[in-house]
Design a protein around this motif. Sequence first.
Motif, PDB file in Angstrom:
ATOM      1  N   ARG A 145     -90.008  28.139 -32.583  1.00  0.00           N
ATOM      2  CA  ARG A 145     -88.987  27.381 -31.878  1.00  0.00           C
ATOM      3  C   ARG A 145     -89.157  27.569 -30.373  1.00  0.00           C
ATOM      4  O   ARG A 145     -89.897  28.452 -29.920  1.00  0.00           O
ATOM      5  CB  ARG A 145     -87.586  27.835 -32.280  1.00  0.00           C
ATOM      6  N   VAL A 146     -88.457  26.720 -29.607  1.00  0.00           N
ATOM      7  CA  VAL A 146     -88.405  26.849 -28.152  1.00  0.00           C
ATOM      8  C   VAL A 146     -86.958  27.132 -27.782  1.00  0.00           C
ATOM      9  O   VAL A 146     -86.063  26.356 -28.119  1.00  0.00           O
ATOM     10  CB  VAL A 146     -88.898  25.567 -27.451  1.00  0.00           C
ATOM     11  N   THR A 147     -86.723  28.258 -27.116  1.00  0.00           N
ATOM     12  CA  THR A 147     -85.354  28.632 -26.746  1.00  0.00           C
ATOM     13  C   THR A 147     -84.903  27.790 -25.549  1.00  0.00           C
ATOM     14  O   THR A 147     -85.724  27.253 -24.803  1.00  0.00           O
ATOM     15  CB  THR A 147     -85.253  30.131 -26.410  1.00  0.00           C
ATOM     16  N   PRO A 148     -83.597  27.662 -25.333  1.00  0.00           N
ATOM     17  CA  PRO A 148     -83.081  26.751 -24.298  1.00  0.00           C
ATOM     18  C   PRO A 148     -83.548  27.082 -22.880  1.00  0.00           C
ATOM     19  O   PRO A 148     -83.700  28.241 -22.517  1.00  0.00           O
ATOM     20  CB  PRO A 148     -81.560  26.914 -24.425  1.00  0.00           C
ATOM     21  N   VAL A 149     -83.746  26.008 -22.121  1.00  0.00           N
ATOM     22  CA  VAL A 149     -84.007  26.140 -20.682  1.00  0.00           C
ATOM     23  C   VAL A 149     -82.670  26.441 -20.012  1.00  0.00           C
ATOM     24  O   VAL A 149     -81.730  25.652 -20.100  1.00  0.00           O
ATOM     25  CB  VAL A 149     -84.617  24.840 -20.114  1.00  0.00           C
ATOM     26  N   LEU A 150     -82.581  27.576 -19.344  1.00  0.00           N
ATOM     27  CA  LEU A 150     -81.324  28.003 -18.735  1.00  0.00           C
ATOM     28  C   LEU A 150     -81.232  27.659 -17.256  1.00  0.00           C
ATOM     29  O   LEU A 150     -80.154  27.671 -16.670  1.00  0.00           O
ATOM     30  CB  LEU A 150     -81.133  29.504 -18.937  1.00  0.00           C
ATOM     31  N   ARG A 151     -82.371  27.352 -16.662  1.00  0.00           N
ATOM     32  CA  ARG A 151     -82.393  26.890 -15.280  1.00  0.00           C
ATOM     33  C   ARG A 151     -83.762  26.261 -15.020  1.00  0.00           C
ATOM     34  O   ARG A 151     -84.714  26.489 -15.769  1.00  0.00           O
ATOM     35  CB  ARG A 151     -82.149  28.043 -14.307  1.00  0.00           C
ATOM     36  N   GLY A 152     -83.869  25.458 -13.986  1.00  0.00           N
ATOM     37  CA  GLY A 152     -85.152  24.833 -13.682  1.00  0.00           C
ATOM     38  C   GLY A 152     -85.594  23.885 -14.783  1.00  0.00           C
ATOM     39  O   GLY A 152     -84.778  23.219 -15.430  1.00  0.00           O
ATOM     40  N   ARG A 153     -86.879  23.854 -15.030  1.00  0.00           N
ATOM     41  CA  ARG A 153     -87.432  22.976 -16.061  1.00  0.00           C
ATOM     42  C   ARG A 153     -88.783  23.521 -16.521  1.00  0.00           C
ATOM     43  O   ARG A 153     -89.380  24.375 -15.867  1.00  0.00           O
ATOM     44  CB  ARG A 153     -87.585  21.551 -15.532  1.00  0.00           C
TER      45      ARG A 153
END
Length: 256
Positions: free
Chosen positions: A222-230
């Motif tokens: 899986r890919v965990t959420p982007v919390l800032r930026g991109r």
Amino acid sequence: HALQSLCLPLSYDLMIVAFCLLISGLYRVDSQLYATKTLRPRLSRLLRPSMALRARPNEGEGAPRRSNPYFKKGGVVYIEDFLPREKFEKIQEEVSRLEPDFRKEVGSIARGREGMVAPKNSCVHSILTSKEVTQQIVKEIGTKVFPADFPIEIRRYTFGGRMRWHEDDILYAKPQFEAILTVENKGSLSKTEWFQNDGTISSVSSRPNSLLVIKAGEIRHRVTPVLRGRRTIVKCIFTTTLKKAPDFQDQMPEYN
């Protein structure tokens, strides 16, 4: 007597120093033995996933790369400094130029992801399907593969972008290998996580110009959420056959 009185304190001081050095040496040896017999096995178990993914220094173009042991266990290959600098910079420039054409991805289990299919006349396509890149991937995975006829995708995870646990769909008669080149990762704090064969979870926060290779149908990740930026990536596929799986056409990417 004067000389004797001068030498006695000096000898005493030397004895103290020698004794301290002896104790220090014994402590060092004992510490090493303790670390070897007790701590090292424990640390090895704790650090094994991260140690396997430790970045290798840039060995220079054309230098041989060592195989990643985790792939031999049915795991994931992670390579940093994958492309020569000038080629990677060309891909970065091309992705930046194509950015206005990015659209929201449709029909995917991913959330907060946009992108497009890389044009076949782009350097993104020509570099990642080149003979040099193919040979490097063959060397890493130990399987003779070639670029698939499935579209190469440029994908961008924006704030909150993520992908839930899944195994990649098998597109061909034999499972393909999905290669993910990270183009940018601006402090996103997002990671790729996957299950090892023994049930433990490994992870990596991929750096620009790193390549992650996963075999379809085998590795749950899986890919965990982007919390800032991109985070921007390019996904391309390598295969051992062009014979299609029954739902090959259903897996074609859609952007709207």
